[in-house]
Design a protein around this motif. Structure first.
Motif, PDB file in Angstrom:
ATOM      1  N   PHE A  77     -21.336  53.568  12.781  1.00  0.00           N
ATOM      2  CA  PHE A  77     -20.398  54.352  11.972  1.00  0.00           C
ATOM      3  C   PHE A  77     -19.884  55.542  12.777  1.00  0.00           C
ATOM      4  CE2 PHE A  77     -24.666  55.963  11.061  1.00  0.00           C
ATOM      5  CZ  PHE A  77     -24.526  57.334  11.180  1.00  0.00           C
ATOM      6  N   TYR A  78     -18.687  55.967  12.411  1.00  0.00           N
ATOM      7  CA  TYR A  78     -18.065  57.124  13.058  1.00  0.00           C
ATOM      8  C   TYR A  78     -17.192  57.831  12.028  1.00  0.00           C
ATOM      9  CZ  TYR A  78     -15.102  59.976  16.069  1.00  0.00           C
ATOM     10  OH  TYR A  78     -14.426  61.027  16.638  1.00  0.00           O
ATOM     11  N   LYS A  79     -17.272  59.156  11.998  1.00  0.00           N
ATOM     12  CA  LYS A  79     -16.453  59.955  11.089  1.00  0.00           C
ATOM     13  C   LYS A  79     -15.799  61.080  11.878  1.00  0.00           C
ATOM     14  CE  LYS A  79     -19.324  58.873   7.081  1.00  0.00           C
ATOM     15  NZ  LYS A  79     -18.309  58.120   6.343  1.00  0.00           N
ATOM     16  N   ASP A  80     -14.484  61.158  11.726  1.00  0.00           N
ATOM     17  CA  ASP A  80     -13.697  62.189  12.385  1.00  0.00           C
ATOM     18  C   ASP A  80     -13.206  63.154  11.304  1.00  0.00           C
ATOM     19  OD1 ASP A  80     -12.251  63.655  14.201  1.00  0.00           O
ATOM     20  OD2 ASP A  80     -10.569  62.259  14.277  1.00  0.00           O
ATOM     21  N   MET A  81     -13.576  64.436  11.425  1.00  0.00           N
ATOM     22  CA  MET A  81     -13.317  65.408  10.366  1.00  0.00           C
ATOM     23  C   MET A  81     -12.391  66.520  10.849  1.00  0.00           C
ATOM     24  SD  MET A  81     -17.130  65.741   8.689  1.00  0.00           S
ATOM     25  CE  MET A  81     -17.978  65.808  10.273  1.00  0.00           C
ATOM     26  N   ILE A  98      -9.509  78.433   1.416  1.00  0.00           N
ATOM     27  CA  ILE A  98     -10.348  77.444   2.083  1.00  0.00           C
ATOM     28  C   ILE A  98      -9.633  76.090   2.042  1.00  0.00           C
ATOM     29  CG2 ILE A  98     -11.640  76.795   0.022  1.00  0.00           C
ATOM     30  CD1 ILE A  98     -13.325  77.389   3.344  1.00  0.00           C
ATOM     31  N   ARG A  99      -9.690  75.361   3.136  1.00  0.00           N
ATOM     32  CA  ARG A  99      -8.927  74.129   3.256  1.00  0.00           C
ATOM     33  C   ARG A  99      -9.791  72.899   2.983  1.00  0.00           C
ATOM     34  NH1 ARG A  99      -7.762  77.238   7.619  1.00  0.00           N
ATOM     35  NH2 ARG A  99      -8.954  75.915   9.057  1.00  0.00           N
ATOM     36  N   THR A 100      -9.155  71.880   2.482  1.00  0.00           N
ATOM     37  CA  THR A 100      -9.822  70.598   2.256  1.00  0.00           C
ATOM     38  C   THR A 100     -10.189  69.952   3.595  1.00  0.00           C
ATOM     39  OG1 THR A 100      -8.686  70.181   0.172  1.00  0.00           O
ATOM     40  CG2 THR A 100      -9.476  68.256   1.372  1.00  0.00           C
ATOM     41  N   THR A 101     -11.358  69.344   3.621  1.00  0.00           N
ATOM     42  CA  THR A 101     -11.774  68.574   4.792  1.00  0.00           C
ATOM     43  C   THR A 101     -11.208  67.163   4.705  1.00  0.00           C
ATOM     44  OG1 THR A 101     -13.852  69.818   4.942  1.00  0.00           O
ATOM     45  CG2 THR A 101     -13.746  67.714   6.105  1.00  0.00           C
ATOM     46  N   LYS A 102     -10.514  66.741   5.744  1.00  0.00           N
ATOM     47  CA  LYS A 102      -9.983  65.377   5.805  1.00  0.00           C
ATOM     48  C   LYS A 102     -10.862  64.549   6.741  1.00  0.00           C
ATOM     49  CE  LYS A 102      -5.228  66.774   4.812  1.00  0.00           C
ATOM     50  NZ  LYS A 102      -3.804  66.761   5.253  1.00  0.00           N
ATOM     51  N   ILE A 103     -11.184  63.346   6.286  1.00  0.00           N
ATOM     52  CA  ILE A 103     -12.138  62.523   7.020  1.00  0.00           C
ATOM     53  C   ILE A 103     -11.571  61.126   7.236  1.00  0.00           C
ATOM     54  CG2 ILE A 103     -14.499  61.627   7.061  1.00  0.00           C
ATOM     55  CD1 ILE A 103     -15.279  63.774   5.068  1.00  0.00           C
ATOM     56  N   ALA A 104     -11.663  60.667   8.459  1.00  0.00           N
ATOM     57  CA  ALA A 104     -11.372  59.269   8.787  1.00  0.00           C
ATOM     58  C   ALA A 104     -12.707  58.564   8.999  1.00  0.00           C
ATOM     59  CB  ALA A 104     -10.506  59.173  10.038  1.00  0.00           C
ATOM     60  N   ASN A 105     -12.970  57.515   8.210  1.00  0.00           N
ATOM     61  CA  ASN A 105     -14.264  56.834   8.188  1.00  0.00           C
ATOM     62  C   ASN A 105     -14.153  55.449   8.819  1.00  0.00           C
ATOM     63  OD1 ASN A 105     -15.745  58.701   5.977  1.00  0.00           O
ATOM     64  ND2 ASN A 105     -13.649  58.298   5.287  1.00  0.00           N
ATOM     65  N   TYR A 106     -15.002  55.163   9.795  1.00  0.00           N
ATOM     66  CA  TYR A 106     -15.023  53.861  10.460  1.00  0.00           C
ATOM     67  C   TYR A 106     -16.432  53.270  10.344  1.00  0.00           C
ATOM     68  CZ  TYR A 106     -10.843  55.799  12.736  1.00  0.00           C
ATOM     69  OH  TYR A 106      -9.621  56.383  12.993  1.00  0.00           O
ATOM     70  N   ASP A 107     -16.506  51.970   9.989  1.00  0.00           N
ATOM     71  CA  ASP A 107     -17.798  51.284   9.877  1.00  0.00           C
ATOM     72  C   ASP A 107     -17.687  49.881  10.441  1.00  0.00           C
ATOM     73  OD1 ASP A 107     -20.124  52.557   8.082  1.00  0.00           O
ATOM     74  OD2 ASP A 107     -18.199  53.293   7.320  1.00  0.00           O
ATOM     75  N   ILE A 108     -18.771  49.442  11.070  1.00  0.00           N
ATOM     76  CA  ILE A 108     -18.906  48.051  11.471  1.00  0.00           C
ATOM     77  C   ILE A 108     -20.374  47.681  11.294  1.00  0.00           C
ATOM     78  CG2 ILE A 108     -19.153  48.743  13.914  1.00  0.00           C
ATOM     79  CD1 ILE A 108     -17.956  45.994  14.650  1.00  0.00           C
ATOM     80  N   ARG A 109     -20.624  46.536  10.640  1.00  0.00           N
ATOM     81  CA  ARG A 109     -22.018  46.139  10.407  1.00  0.00           C
ATOM     82  C   ARG A 109     -22.162  44.625  10.483  1.00  0.00           C
ATOM     83  NH1 ARG A 109     -25.688  48.655   5.631  1.00  0.00           N
ATOM     84  NH2 ARG A 109     -24.674  47.196   4.191  1.00  0.00           N
ATOM     85  N   TRP A 110     -23.189  44.200  11.212  1.00  0.00           N
ATOM     86  CA  TRP A 110     -23.578  42.796  11.314  1.00  0.00           C
ATOM     87  C   TRP A 110     -24.789  42.581  10.412  1.00  0.00           C
ATOM     88  CZ3 TRP A 110     -28.299  41.025  13.469  1.00  0.00           C
ATOM     89  CH2 TRP A 110     -28.395  39.629  13.598  1.00  0.00           C
ATOM     90  N   GLU A 111     -24.743  41.517   9.582  1.00  0.00           N
ATOM     91  CA  GLU A 111     -25.799  41.267   8.613  1.00  0.00           C
ATOM     92  C   GLU A 111     -26.265  39.818   8.714  1.00  0.00           C
ATOM     93  OE1 GLU A 111     -23.827  44.316   5.307  1.00  0.00           O
ATOM     94  OE2 GLU A 111     -23.712  42.141   5.022  1.00  0.00           O
ATOM     95  N   TRP A 112     -27.569  39.647   8.679  1.00  0.00           N
ATOM     96  CA  TRP A 112     -28.175  38.318   8.756  1.00  0.00           C
ATOM     97  C   TRP A 112     -29.157  38.187   7.585  1.00  0.00           C
ATOM     98  CZ3 TRP A 112     -32.055  36.415  13.048  1.00  0.00           C
ATOM     99  CH2 TRP A 112     -32.223  35.023  12.924  1.00  0.00           C
ATOM    100  N   TYR A 113     -28.785  37.374   6.605  1.00  0.00           N
ATOM    101  CA  TYR A 113     -29.601  37.155   5.418  1.00  0.00           C
ATOM    102  C   TYR A 113     -30.315  35.815   5.556  1.00  0.00           C
ATOM    103  CZ  TYR A 113     -26.719  40.923   3.621  1.00  0.00           C
ATOM    104  OH  TYR A 113     -26.083  42.122   3.461  1.00  0.00           O
ATOM    105  N   ARG A 114     -31.634  35.875   5.674  1.00  0.00           N
ATOM    106  CA  ARG A 114     -32.398  34.683   5.980  1.00  0.00           C
ATOM    107  C   ARG A 114     -33.203  34.216   4.772  1.00  0.00           C
ATOM    108  NH1 ARG A 114     -35.862  37.102   9.744  1.00  0.00           N
ATOM    109  NH2 ARG A 114     -36.772  35.060  10.191  1.00  0.00           N
TER     110      ARG A 114
END
Length: 882
Positions: A686-690, A659-675
């Motif tokens: 988010f996006y994950k390529d496996m 059984i082979r290891t799963t390789k993952i490329a992880n991408y995230d972008i988040r905008w945050e507004w703390y009031r």
């Protein structure tokens, strides 16, 4: 809350996973370094003070993370870490134990305790069931969704860090007690006679195998060559009084106590302590439907040929926990903390089932009656020692170190099931369990199983950080090492009772197992050549597994002009794993030749980079972008071809060499507004390529459940959007709106994996009749919604929350033989929590959970596969601070 003069912070600590089998075996899970939530001044309502503390920590994280504090958990009324985490954005709860982060199964998420690897009492998985951690000892829950080099490289959906209560800054002593029930518990329920220590979550030996059988197993003789007389004598030693009776259900009870303080020794030295302990005794009664084998009648008609449509379940759970911490601090520059954590979770479940099979059918005026006892004790003991040091004379260089040793166990000393045949002899349409019952004449009229698992984890490591300031740059560089060593030993024994041993089957008449097979009946019976007891333990039921990880990482955190933040680095992991299945009858490795034995070792090493960039758009607004490369490795038993029975599902499972290891490329972008006052809004993508995602597939079985095999899909992807918010309703107007707030989150996502049937057949060596070669990931929900409407009174004496959670349908059992995938239907959970504070020291809490009385359902092609009622739970608790 009060502003402390001094606090003990809680950084990383690592549990461990234990010792090597041979020179190059072992395992690891690493740890993250995260600061705990310190006490802050509450500037508004109870909600706003808590939200401000949690949001401030999340805002200061270098990588995308979500954090839930103890007060937030208290407001939602959840009793353990697993239940609480389903409130976090993008998280769903499966089987009441396992957290799926962004729709990725439990194998795709790592779990830590105070930043340390954790031993697991689950016999077939690396991950720890998160229902093991009661909410009473939790300070906060952190879910980091973007990979950083200080995290374990085995990182898919995210890393869950359960952070336990830390040493307080001032004297604290409180006690609480609770009573509760469930609407399903109002009527009589089924019980059986267990042991005298069941209230403590401990078997007193009632369910254990007798000494005569244990001796056979210890000498590797088993029950294969017994005479009939020896077989009968050994059977007499087995506990037989598992027969059900109906009685009233006791109320749920709970107790918690916390004691802690910090003391100055002189102007430079300070020490502190914390002790917290809790006990919970709870009953759950439910009605279920279990479909086991569908048959297609024509194109549009499906019927179950093996099913149980009358299932009454009584589950008794006993949980107790103790956390003890000691800490000493010198000049606020050198701190050493020690913690001992002891957790117990015992489940005692009785099921009374009536149904039919392909051979026992209603058209023949017959039904099957089965009952089964599922009893398990899960325990975890963990010692954690950590040090945090700052050296002002060396440019404020910091050194953090840790050592952790943890043990967990699962003891299932005597699960049992028995089967009867009900015949409607007077044809009145009623299947009389008392007068029309006979113990089935079969080789498996009853079955006993005895299981034990021990997991040991050792984890230690350190990191050095050094701050540098150059002009408009503020920088911190960190390098560290992590070591994780894990060993697991598991044993499983099964005995079948064959009533074909009796020459006169008339003795099988009756409905009470212990009354049918009494000592007097056994002594006077005539026997055939078939032994009464059959040992059905199979090769591979016993195994030893070990993992070893050496990890090194470098990380940099760079601020430029208070406008840009760049964080990132690289992690190197050297991972080794070995799994050795044994034949219990010979105590030899259950793989004959050297070529097969080569599959027992799994080794890989690689570099895992990550980077995160934060742009501070305004003082209260920021934009994050991150990327990381990670892996998900096969679980302990998945690299060996030995077949084993999963004690949790009773499905036969076969691992897959290669059984082979799963390789993952992880991408995230988040905008945050703390009031102001804790109000906030965030939107993330988010996006994950496996490559080679690891999934479960099924092969058709001749009789009984299908054989589950572990295989690699060709490719997979996951993508989605997460929205989180908190807003006080004073924006609507004055009056009552000043006391209300609304918070929540929603995740919309999709996933797809692509499987190749022929490749899976070649990889697993068995037929794989997969229905859908393109489908969503197992367990992935396309939407998850959490909302909370909260109220805090002006005088601070009252607070209330109405909390709603729902997830979209998710695949639980992938389809085979042209049947579609089996989906779990959305579960609509609506809870209410009310708190009354009559004085500064007292808190009264009333909770109502599952107000909508929704039930769990699994369906495929508009056909019900399984269902279970959950009922509405009510509880009342009283807490007093001395």
């Amino acid at each position: 809350m009060k502003n402390p003069a001094y606090t003990f912070s809680m950084k990383s600590l690592s549990l461990a996973v234990a010792a090597g089998l041979f020179a190059q075996s072992g395992v690891a899970l690493a740890q993250s370094e995260e600061e705990a939530i310190e006490e802050v001044v509450a500037t508004g309502t109870r909600l706003k003070g808590t939200a401000t503390a949690v949001m401030e920590e999340r805002k200061n994280q270098a990588f995308v993370a979500d954090i839930m504090g103890a007060e937030q958990i208290s407001r939602t009324g959840d009793g353990d870490a697993a239940s609480a985490l389903r409130r976090v954005t993008g998280l769903t709860l499966v089987d009441g134990k396992f957290i799926y982060v962004r729709g990725l199964g439990e194998r795709y998420s790592s779990t830590q305790l105070n930043g340390a690897s954790v031993p697991s009492p689950d016999p077939t998985r690396n991950v720890i069931p998160l229902d093991l951690f009661p909410s009473g000892i939790i300070e906060s829950l952190s879910v980091q969704k973007a990979f950083s080099p200080s995290m374990p490289a085995s990182f898919g959906g995210g890393n869950v860090n359960v952070r336990l209560k830390s040493i307080p800054s001032q004297y604290i002593f409180n006690m609480s007690g609770s009573l509760g029930t469930n609407t399903n518990n109002f009527d009589d329920a089924y019980f059986y006679d267990g042991g005298s220590d069941d209230w403590m979550g401990k078997d007193d030996g009632t369910r254990a195998a007798p000494a005569s059988i244990l001796q056979q197993w210890n000498e590797f003789k088993f029950l294969d060559d017994l005479t009939q007389a020896e077989s009968v004598e050994m059977f007499k030693g087995l506990h037989r009084d598992y027969d059900p009776y109906q009685a009233k259900v006791d109320p749920d009870t709970g107790f918690n106590m916390t004691l802690g303080n910090s003391h100055d020794i002189d102007d430079e030295w300070r020490w502190g302590y914390l002790v917290t302990t809790g006990y919970n005794n709870q009953w759950n009664v439910s009605e279920e439907y279990i479909g086991e084998q569908p048959l297609r009648d024509g194109e549009d008609s499906i019927r179950m040929v093996r099913f149980f449509d009358e299932v009454d379940t009584t589950e008794h759970s006993v949980k107790w926990s103790t956390l003890m911490s000691l800490g000493i601090d010198y000049n606020r520059q050198h701190q050493i903390d020690y913690s001992l954590i002891v957790l117990n979770d015992t489940r005692d479940q009785f099921r009374e089932k009536v149904g039919n099979s392909a051979n026992i059918q209603l058209v023949d005026d017959q039904r099957i009656r089965e009952y089964e006892v599922l009893y398990e004790e899960r325990r975890m003991y963990t010692n954690q020692l950590k040090g945090m040091h700052t050296f002002p004379s060396l440019g404020f260089m910091g050194l953090d170190w840790k050592y952790s040793l943890g043990r967990s166990s699962r003891n299932a000393p005597g699960n049992m099931e028995a089967r009867f045949i009900l015949t409607d002899e007077n044809l009145d349409g009623v299947y009389d369990k008392v007068n029309e019952s006979v113990l089935t004449n079969a080789q498996t009229a009853a079955r006993y199983s005895f299981q034990a698992l021990h997991d040991r984890v050792e984890n230690y490591g350190f990191n050095v950080n050094y701050p540098v300031t150059m002009g408009r740059w503020e920088m911190e560089f960190k390098g560290g090492y992590d070591y994780v060593n894990k060993i697991r030993i598991a044993e499983n024994r099964r005995l079948d009772v064959s009533t074909r041993a009796f020459a006169d089957t008339s003795i099988l008449q009756g409905n009470v197992y212990s009354d049918i097979l009494t000592d007097d009946v056994l002594d006077s019976a005539s026997y055939t050549s078939i032994n009464l007891l059959r040992d059905t333990t199979i090769a591979g039921d016993d195994y030893i597994a070990a993992q070893l990880i050496d990890a090194y990482y470098f990380e940099a955190d760079l601020f430029f002009d208070n406008t840009w933040r760049v964080s990132g680095g690289v992690r190197y992991e050297d991972f080794r794993q070995a799994v050795v299945p044994f034949d219990p009858r010979t105590n030899q490795i259950d793989l004959a030749d050297d070529a097969d034995r080569a599959q027992l070792q799994f080794m890989e090493d690689d570099f895992y980079p990550s980077i995160a960039v934060t742009y501070f758009m305004e003082e209260d607004m920021q934009l994050r972008v991150s990327f990381g490369q990670t892996v998900v490795r096969p679980d302990l038993r998945e690299v060996s071809s030995a077949t084993y029975i999963d004690p949790l599902t009773e499905f036969p499972i076969g691992g897959t060499p290669g059984i082979r290891t799963t390789k993952i490329a992880n991408y995230d972008i988040r905008w945050e507004w703390y009031r102001e006052a804790g109000n906030n809004l965030s939107v993330g993508l988010f996006y994950k390529d496996m490559d080679d995602p690891i999934e479960s597939v099924q092969s058709p079985a001749q009789d009984g459940p299908p054989l589950v095999r572990i295989a690699n899909a060709e490719s997979g992807e996951l993508y989605g959007i997460e929205i989180e918010f908190l807003q006080g309703l004073e924006v609507i107007g004055d009056g009552i709106w000043d006391n209300l707030f609304v918070s929540g989150n929603i995740t919309l996502s999709d996933s797809e994996i692509e499987l190749d049937r022929q490749n899976i057949v070649e990889q697993t060596g068995v037929s794989a009749s997969i229905t859908n070669l393109k489908r969503r990931l197992t367990g992935h929900s396309q939407y998850v919604l959490n909302t909370q409407l909260g109220y805090d009174s002006d005088n601070g004496e009252h607070s209330a929350s109405l909390v709603y959670n729902v997830f979209g349908e998710r695949i639980i059992i992938p389809g085979i033989d042209f049947f579609d995938d089996t989906y779990e239907a959305p579960f609509h959970s609506l809870d209410m929590v009310y708190k009354y504070y009559p004085d500064f020291n007292t808190t009264v809490t009333f909770k109502v959970q599952n107000i909508l009385d929704d039930q769990q359902e699994l369906e495929f092609e508009n056909t019900l596969a399984r269902s279970e009622t959950k009922g509405t739970r009510l509880s009342l608790s009283y807490k007093y601070d001395f």
